[in-house]
Design an enzyme around this catalytic site. Structure first.
Site, short mmCIF file in Angstrom:
data_model
loop_
_atom_site.label_atom_id
_atom_site.label_comp_id
_atom_site.label_asym_id
_atom_site.label_seq_id
_atom_site.Cartn_x
_atom_site.Cartn_y
_atom_site.Cartn_z
N CYS A 66 10.11 -32.50 2.13
CA CYS A 66 10.97 -31.34 2.38
C CYS A 66 10.78 -30.63 0.96
O CYS A 66 10.72 -31.31 -0.11
CB CYS A 66 12.24 -31.77 2.97
SG CYS A 66 13.05 -32.98 1.77
N GLU A 113 21.57 -24.70 2.86
CA GLU A 113 20.00 -24.30 3.22
C GLU A 113 19.82 -23.78 4.49
O GLU A 113 20.63 -24.14 5.52
CB GLU A 113 19.17 -25.33 2.97
CG GLU A 113 19.24 -25.88 1.52
CD GLU A 113 18.07 -26.94 1.31
OE1 GLU A 113 17.66 -26.91 0.15
OE2 GLU A 113 17.57 -27.70 2.33
#
Length: 175
Positions: A66, A113
């Site tokens: 990620c 996010e």
């Protein structure tokens, strides 16, 4: 090395600016990110253990890789780049969905996010980048879910959120 910027976005994933990554995490500003899940032909997920020197969530287990997109980079391009940088291989990725989460950490930083979740398939062993990844393993989806219920403290917050809300997306995407 110059600190990378993250792409600041609104809830519709429209870019509204750029900010240094650490500053965005200090101020809890919504920014674009991605999470890559790699499965093998046995329907196992390749997990990574984050490197011990990471500034947040060190040594926690998480999805295959990620990170954050760079300006002008598509989600798939970013996922492909980072998968190679962290795990040492390339494979075709497909975007499944995205979601917004906000999670504070003990060190005063906050992840806020808009996370694009991607999936890909690979059957070999990675060549991990020790600056990013401490360890890796294959685990069956159901075993991850069970282990996460027993030992939630060993997994990253975003990985737990994805599993709590969306693990059926992963189960439905077999090779």
């Amino acid at each position: 090395m110059k600190e990378e910027n993250v792409i600041l976005v609104n809830i519709n994933d429209e870019q509204i600016g750029l900010m240094p990554k650490l500053e965005a995490h200090e101020k809890a500003i919504l920014h674009r990110a991605f999470s890559v899940f790699i499965l093998n032909s046995k329907n196992e997920i390749m997990l990574q253990q984050r490197a011990h020197q990471k500034y947040h969530s060190p040594l926690l287990w998480t999805n295959t890789c990620c990170s954050h997109q760079r300006e002008g980079e598509s989600n798939i391009e970013a996922g492909t780049r980072r998968l190679y940088e962290e795990m040492g291989y390339k494979t075709k990725l497909k975007e499944l969905f995205h979601f917004i989460y906000k999670a504070p950490f003990d060190n005063g930083l906050t992840e806020h996010e808009l996370d694009h979740v991607m999936i890909g398939y690979y059957n070999d062993s990675p060549v991990i980048n020790a600056e990013e990844v401490e360890d890796w393993k294959w685990m069956k989806i159901e075993d991850v879910k069970t282990d996460m219920e027993i030992h939630p403290e060993i997994y990253t917050v975003w990985f737990k959120i994805i599993f709590d809300e969306f693990y059926h997306f992963l189960e439905d995407h077999k090779m």
